[in-house]
Design a protein around this motif. Structure first.
Motif, PDB file in Angstrom:
ATOM      1  N   LEU A  72       0.837  -1.203   0.000  1.00  0.00           N
ATOM      2  CA  LEU A  72       0.000   0.000   0.000  1.00  0.00           C
ATOM      3  C   LEU A  72       0.869   1.250   0.000  1.00  0.00           C
ATOM      4  O   LEU A  72       1.701   1.429   0.873  1.00  0.00           O
ATOM      5  CB  LEU A  72      -0.885  -0.009   1.247  1.00  0.00           C
ATOM      6  CG  LEU A  72      -1.674   1.259   1.540  1.00  0.00           C
ATOM      7  CD1 LEU A  72      -2.734   1.482   0.489  1.00  0.00           C
ATOM      8  CD2 LEU A  72      -2.300   1.178   2.915  1.00  0.00           C
TER       9      LEU A  72
ATOM     10  N   VAL B  79      -0.898   7.619  -0.399  1.00  0.00           N
ATOM     11  CA  VAL B  79      -2.282   7.637  -0.884  1.00  0.00           C
ATOM     12  C   VAL B  79      -3.263   7.922   0.245  1.00  0.00           C
ATOM     13  O   VAL B  79      -4.276   8.595   0.057  1.00  0.00           O
ATOM     14  CB  VAL B  79      -2.603   6.289  -1.569  1.00  0.00           C
ATOM     15  CG1 VAL B  79      -4.089   6.066  -1.665  1.00  0.00           C
ATOM     16  CG2 VAL B  79      -1.980   6.233  -2.929  1.00  0.00           C
ATOM     17  N   VAL B  80      -2.967   7.392   1.431  1.00  0.00           N
ATOM     18  CA  VAL B  80      -3.933   7.593   2.514  1.00  0.00           C
ATOM     19  C   VAL B  80      -3.677   8.852   3.333  1.00  0.00           C
ATOM     20  O   VAL B  80      -4.495   9.251   4.147  1.00  0.00           O
ATOM     21  CB  VAL B  80      -3.980   6.376   3.480  1.00  0.00           C
ATOM     22  CG1 VAL B  80      -4.513   5.166   2.775  1.00  0.00           C
ATOM     23  CG2 VAL B  80      -2.613   6.092   4.044  1.00  0.00           C
TER      24      VAL B  80
ATOM     25  N   PRO C  25      -3.604  12.176   2.688  1.00  0.00           N
ATOM     26  CA  PRO C  25      -4.538  13.317   2.663  1.00  0.00           C
ATOM     27  C   PRO C  25      -5.783  13.080   3.517  1.00  0.00           C
ATOM     28  O   PRO C  25      -6.225  13.974   4.239  1.00  0.00           O
ATOM     29  CB  PRO C  25      -4.909  13.436   1.183  1.00  0.00           C
ATOM     30  CG  PRO C  25      -3.785  12.814   0.456  1.00  0.00           C
ATOM     31  CD  PRO C  25      -3.293  11.721   1.322  1.00  0.00           C
ATOM     32  N   ILE C  26      -6.338  11.881   3.433  1.00  0.00           N
ATOM     33  CA  ILE C  26      -7.530  11.578   4.223  1.00  0.00           C
ATOM     34  C   ILE C  26      -7.172  11.528   5.706  1.00  0.00           C
ATOM     35  O   ILE C  26      -7.895  12.056   6.555  1.00  0.00           O
ATOM     36  CB  ILE C  26      -8.151  10.237   3.788  1.00  0.00           C
ATOM     37  CG1 ILE C  26      -8.450  10.275   2.296  1.00  0.00           C
ATOM     38  CG2 ILE C  26      -9.373   9.931   4.596  1.00  0.00           C
ATOM     39  CD1 ILE C  26      -8.997   8.986   1.764  1.00  0.00           C
TER      40      ILE C  26
ATOM     41  N   VAL D  86      -6.985  14.836   7.427  1.00  0.00           N
ATOM     42  CA  VAL D  86      -8.260  15.426   7.808  1.00  0.00           C
ATOM     43  C   VAL D  86      -8.751  14.840   9.120  1.00  0.00           C
ATOM     44  O   VAL D  86      -9.334  15.523   9.954  1.00  0.00           O
ATOM     45  CB  VAL D  86      -9.315  15.197   6.690  1.00  0.00           C
ATOM     46  CG1 VAL D  86     -10.684  15.603   7.155  1.00  0.00           C
ATOM     47  CG2 VAL D  86      -8.916  15.963   5.448  1.00  0.00           C
TER      48      VAL D  86
ATOM     49  N   ILE E 253      -7.271  13.011  -4.862  1.00  0.00           N
ATOM     50  CA  ILE E 253      -7.630  12.635  -3.491  1.00  0.00           C
ATOM     51  C   ILE E 253      -7.659  13.863  -2.612  1.00  0.00           C
ATOM     52  O   ILE E 253      -8.603  14.083  -1.833  1.00  0.00           O
ATOM     53  CB  ILE E 253      -6.646  11.599  -2.925  1.00  0.00           C
ATOM     54  CG1 ILE E 253      -6.720  10.297  -3.717  1.00  0.00           C
ATOM     55  CG2 ILE E 253      -6.917  11.345  -1.459  1.00  0.00           C
ATOM     56  CD1 ILE E 253      -5.810   9.203  -3.190  1.00  0.00           C
TER      57      ILE E 253
ATOM     58  N   THR F 279     -11.054  15.282  -0.877  1.00  0.00           N
ATOM     59  CA  THR F 279     -11.102  15.267   0.578  1.00  0.00           C
ATOM     60  C   THR F 279     -11.398  16.656   1.113  1.00  0.00           C
ATOM     61  O   THR F 279     -12.178  16.835   2.050  1.00  0.00           O
ATOM     62  CB  THR F 279      -9.748  14.790   1.157  1.00  0.00           C
ATOM     63  OG1 THR F 279      -9.338  13.621   0.462  1.00  0.00           O
ATOM     64  CG2 THR F 279      -9.848  14.497   2.630  1.00  0.00           C
TER      65      THR F 279
ATOM     66  N   VAL G  26     -15.374  12.559   0.392  1.00  0.00           N
ATOM     67  CA  VAL G  26     -14.430  11.514   0.800  1.00  0.00           C
ATOM     68  C   VAL G  26     -14.689  10.173   0.124  1.00  0.00           C
ATOM     69  O   VAL G  26     -13.767   9.363  -0.025  1.00  0.00           O
ATOM     70  CB  VAL G  26     -14.459  11.265   2.320  1.00  0.00           C
ATOM     71  CG1 VAL G  26     -13.066  11.192   2.864  1.00  0.00           C
ATOM     72  CG2 VAL G  26     -15.257  12.304   3.027  1.00  0.00           C
TER      73      VAL G  26
ATOM     74  N   SER H 205     -12.532   9.996  -2.717  1.00  0.00           N
ATOM     75  CA  SER H 205     -11.146   9.812  -2.263  1.00  0.00           C
ATOM     76  C   SER H 205     -10.886   8.355  -1.934  1.00  0.00           C
ATOM     77  O   SER H 205      -9.887   7.777  -2.343  1.00  0.00           O
ATOM     78  CB  SER H 205     -10.869  10.672  -1.029  1.00  0.00           C
ATOM     79  OG  SER H 205     -11.120  12.021  -1.294  1.00  0.00           O
ATOM     80  N   PHE H 206     -11.813   7.779  -1.163  1.00  0.00           N
ATOM     81  CA  PHE H 206     -11.653   6.377  -0.798  1.00  0.00           C
ATOM     82  C   PHE H 206     -11.649   5.483  -2.032  1.00  0.00           C
ATOM     83  O   PHE H 206     -10.906   4.502  -2.098  1.00  0.00           O
ATOM     84  CB  PHE H 206     -12.773   5.944   0.154  1.00  0.00           C
ATOM     85  CG  PHE H 206     -12.408   6.095   1.595  1.00  0.00           C
ATOM     86  CD1 PHE H 206     -12.629   7.292   2.262  1.00  0.00           C
ATOM     87  CD2 PHE H 206     -11.825   5.058   2.280  1.00  0.00           C
ATOM     88  CE1 PHE H 206     -12.278   7.442   3.584  1.00  0.00           C
ATOM     89  CE2 PHE H 206     -11.469   5.192   3.603  1.00  0.00           C
ATOM     90  CZ  PHE H 206     -11.700   6.385   4.260  1.00  0.00           C
TER      91      PHE H 206
ATOM     92  N   VAL I  27      -8.337   5.463  -3.314  1.00  0.00           N
ATOM     93  CA  VAL I  27      -7.448   4.673  -2.464  1.00  0.00           C
ATOM     94  C   VAL I  27      -7.549   3.189  -2.817  1.00  0.00           C
ATOM     95  O   VAL I  27      -6.547   2.494  -2.972  1.00  0.00           O
ATOM     96  CB  VAL I  27      -7.777   4.884  -0.966  1.00  0.00           C
ATOM     97  CG1 VAL I  27      -6.965   3.920  -0.107  1.00  0.00           C
ATOM     98  CG2 VAL I  27      -7.473   6.314  -0.556  1.00  0.00           C
TER      99      VAL I  27
END
Lengths: 262, 261, 253
Positions: B114, B118-119, B121-122, B125, C212, C216, C221, C224-225, C228
């Motif tokens: 993974l 990629v994760v 930015p989320i 938040v 993304i 976001t 979201v 975005s997911f 991912v």
């Protein structure tokens, strides 16, 4: 005529920290089409000698002659390619099949064509490996790999075989069997063979002459002519002459080993 | 007979003998670099000369860079030092059952592959700006690579070794700690080394995208101000930090894995 | 007995699938029961719906990122292997370069992106170069290790046959080093994917990363997911691809 001659050969290895006198004043005569053994304790330089003959390394001093041709700085390809080298460990290439491994020397030297391919089939037949010819080394047992290593050494139909303790890692029964097979092949093909071993019985069984070496520095202690007739088989092991040679050579080595223990 | 001091002297001379080629190379490269910048009049914005890099970076180090560096090192440390034992522990547990190995290996492989960025930015938040939360993605990445390699090390124990253990009547516990674990050490250390690289990569990546502190942020900040010598200096500092981290792992490896060359 | 084996094998295949299903299920369960807000997190069922619905937008952006990864990876890996072969051919070069290779591996190449942007602007070249820079050090190191580990035995074999340097290179050196080369290539895939997205986020306007970030920021979201999941799928496939090629090339060893 003597096929291979070493005269007063010395081998000195120099590292930054120490100087090792590996071989001292080695003189060896190998008659054509004969089997000559070199025996001695570990580390006495036996393997170094055949590497010198095959020009894998160069001597510090002294002369090497093959077919009365003296080794210069650049030893001719044709001379080296008269020889087949058989290693202590099978040293097969894991990405090639058994057949391809045995063919390998032919590919390097450029021997192409049907007759060479058929020769490989013959060799596989002699070594009883025809069934496994298309398998890779990882699938085979130690004995099979060892045999394949010997066959590979013969792939280019060399006049000279240099065998570096080829059956050392195998059990006695298998070793005897392979010794006899080697004698058999030798009878048919008449090569000149230098046979390195630390097994005295094997040396006396196979050869017409045994050089006994000692270590630190490696030098020839004695040259023992084996006056026994060919063809030989296992019955010769009970011959009193044989036993005599065996005992004599063993005691030569044995004495020295004891004095080397600190 | 070689005395201890003689062996020590040998080690030092070997070290010195092996050090001079890279040092020579370094000197040559720096000289070449200075030369090119000087003769071709390269503007310092495009490629700054080495002496400028060193000068500017040391000038700003105490006042500005130190805090960034400490922030980065802190997160690397937390993430790495928590990820490694967790990874080894997890691998130890999973390796006990063939079913568990088969069930969880694909999941671990997925976690390793993974792309962390990629994760981010989320994730940003979710956690806001508290920099300590940066350690969690680092932890997960380090833990997954260490687990993967450690597990592989445990699984690839030669049957010979297991037979030996059984021959000595070793209990399950003994078998693990005395036979399997030591045998897996080379692979475990491979995981540790990869963990170093991944942890630094992730921390710097996170710092680029969020927050106002850290070497990643510093690079971006000083780039914005076109203070390129400092940017290069930061990059070198990160590199040196990573190299030191790697060195520590290598030294530990030399101490614990005494049987390889 | 045969029945026991069949059940065992079936279990062996089912087990990982079960684990994945459980993980997703747990994820879904937690989001629903903890009543997590939809602007913060998207449960798997929603994500899949969104993915399908917006595929026509998601795919082109993903394609750009894939392009960056592939081109950068190929450049990086090739460079790494070639440089490794060059540097190991000479003892002095080998000793001189080795410490710096580790330095390159340990420095995350995305840190170079601001510099790259200064020199090259905002385009796709920056991302490709970042990916290439990330893939090449680990590959170079692995290849160098592979070349160094060719056993002396094999060189002796070639010497005993008076093989030429070229023959030794192609028939012994390269096949011997191949396993290590593949190890490097496998690891490089991980660096490549992360660096691609990272470089996009730092410099960018195109590709998965900025998408993304954008979605976001604007509370979408679920999209975005979706990205991912897509990137996850692609990364795993890439890794598996290299594994597959390795199995093919190294079969039987």
């Amino acid at each position: 005529m003597d096929k291979i001659v070493l005269k007063d050969v010395n081998m000195i290895f120099k590292t930054k920290r120490q100087t090792i006198h590996a071989l001292k004043d080695i003189s060896i005569n190998v008659p054509e089409k004969s089997i000559v053994s070199i025996v001695g304790p570990s580390g006495c330089g036996k393997s170094t000698i055949i590497r010198l003959i095959c020009n894998i390394i160069e001597p510090t001093s002294g002369d090497i002659y093959v077919d009365e041709y003296r080794y210069e700085k650049e030893v001719s390809k044709s001379t080296i390619r008269k020889m087949g080298f058989i290693f202590q460990r099978p040293n097969l290439l894991p990405w090639l099949t058994l057949r391809e491994n045995i063919e390998f020397p032919q590919k390097i030297v450029g021997h192409k064509g049907k007759e060479w391919k058929e020769y490989v089939d013959e060799l596989l037949e002699i070594g009883r490996l025809t069934k496994c010819a298309d398998l890779r080394p990882s699938a085979l047992s130690g004995g099979m790999l060892q045999r394949a290593g010997v066959l590979r050494g013969m792939a280019n139909k060399p006049e000279i075989l240099l065998m570096d303790e080829p059956f050392g890692a195998l059990d006695d029964l298998l070793r005897e069997q392979l010794d006899l097979e080697t004698l058999d092949i030798w009878r048919k093909l008449n090569q000149t063979i230098i046979f390195i071993t630390h097994n005295v019985r094997e040396a006396v069984l196979m050869s017409s002459k045994v050089y006994v070496m000692t270590t630190a520095p490696g030098r020839i202690l004695e040259e023992v002519d084996i006056d026994l007739p060919y063809p030989r088989d296992l019955t010769i092991l009970t011959d009193p002459k044989f036993i005599g040679y065996d005992q004599r050579i063993t005691s030569l080595i044995g004495e020295l080993d004891l004095t080397k223990i600190k | 007979m070689k005395t201890k001091s003689m062996l020590h002297a040998n080690k030092i001379s070997k070290f010195l003998r092996n050090s001079w080629p890279p040092l020579l190379m370094l000197v040559l490269i720096i000289a070449l670099w200075e030369g090119i910048v000087y003769f071709f009049n390269v503007p310092y914005v495009v490629i700054p000369a080495p002496h400028l890099i060193v000068a500017e970076t040391t000038k700003y180090f105490k006042s500005e860079l130190l805090q960034h560096w400490l922030a980065t090192v802190k997160i690397i440390a937390i993430g790495y030092l928590s990820g490694v034992p967790f990874g080894i522990l997890l691998a130890s547990l999973i390796s006990q059952s063939k079913l568990a190995i088969r069930a969880f290996s694909p999941l671990i492989t997925v976690l390793v592959t993974l792309p962390t960025m990629v994760v981010i930015p989320i994730y940003m938040v979710w956690v806001g700006f508290d920099i300590n939360y940066r350690a969690i993605p680092v932890f997960m990445n380090v833990a997954s690579i260490v687990t993967l390699n450690t597990l592989s090390g445990f699984i690839n124990v030669e049957q010979r070794l297991l037979d030996l253990a059984e021959g000595y009547g070793a209990s399950r516990f003994q078998r693990f700690f005395k036979y399997i674990f030591p045998n897996a050490l080379p692979e475990i250390f491979m995981g540790l080394r990869l963990g170093c690289t991944f942890s630094i990569l992730n921390v710097i990546g996170i710092e680029f995208i969020t927050g106002k502190i850290g070497m990643g942020f510093a690079v971006q900040y000083f780039s914005g101000l076109l203070k390129m010598p400092i940017v290069w200096g930061c990059i070198l500092i990160v590199g040196i930090t990573g190299r030191c981290m790697f060195l520590i792992v290598q030294l530990l490896e030399k101490k614990f894995v005494t049987w390889t060359r | 007995m045969a029945e026991k084996n069949v059940t065992r094998r079936a279990l062996g295949i089912m087990a990982p699938i079960l684990v994945f299903v459980l993980v997703l299920g747990l994820f879904e369960f937690l989001v629903v029961t903890l009543e997590m807000p939809t602007w913060l997190i998207s449960k798997p069922s929603d994500t899949f719906k969104t993915l399908v619905a917006n595929f026509s937008d998601i795919w082109p952006n993903t394609l750009i990122t894939i392009e960056e990864i592939l081109i950068g990876y190929v450049i990086g890996v090739t460079t790494g292997i070639v440089l490794a072969l060059i540097f190991t051919s000479n003892r002095f070069l080998d000793k001189a370069i080795s410490p710096y290779v580790i330095f390159l591996i340990v420095t995350p190449q995305i840190i170079m992106v601001p510099l790259l942007m200064l020199w090259m602007g905002f385009g796709i070249k920056v991302k490709i170069l970042a990916v290439a820079l990330s893939s090449f050090p680990i590959n170079m190191m692995s290849t160098m290790t592979g070349v160094r580990s060719v056993s002396a035995d094999r060189y002796e074999l070639m010497k005993s046959l008076r093989a030429t340097k070229l023959q030794t290179f192609f028939k012994v050196l390269i096949p011997s080093a191949l396993p290590n080369v593949f190890t490097g290539m496998r690891l490089a895939t991980i660096f490549a994917t992360t660096s691609a997205v990272g470089a996009e986020l730092i410099s960018g306007n195109i590709g998965v990363g900025p998408q993304i970030a954008y979605h976001t920021e604007f509370m979408m979201v679920d999209i975005s997911f979706a990205y991912v999941y897509v990137m996850l799928f692609i990364s795993v496939m890439f890794y598996m691809l290299i594994n597959g090629i390795e199995s093919l090339v190294l079969r039987g060893r």
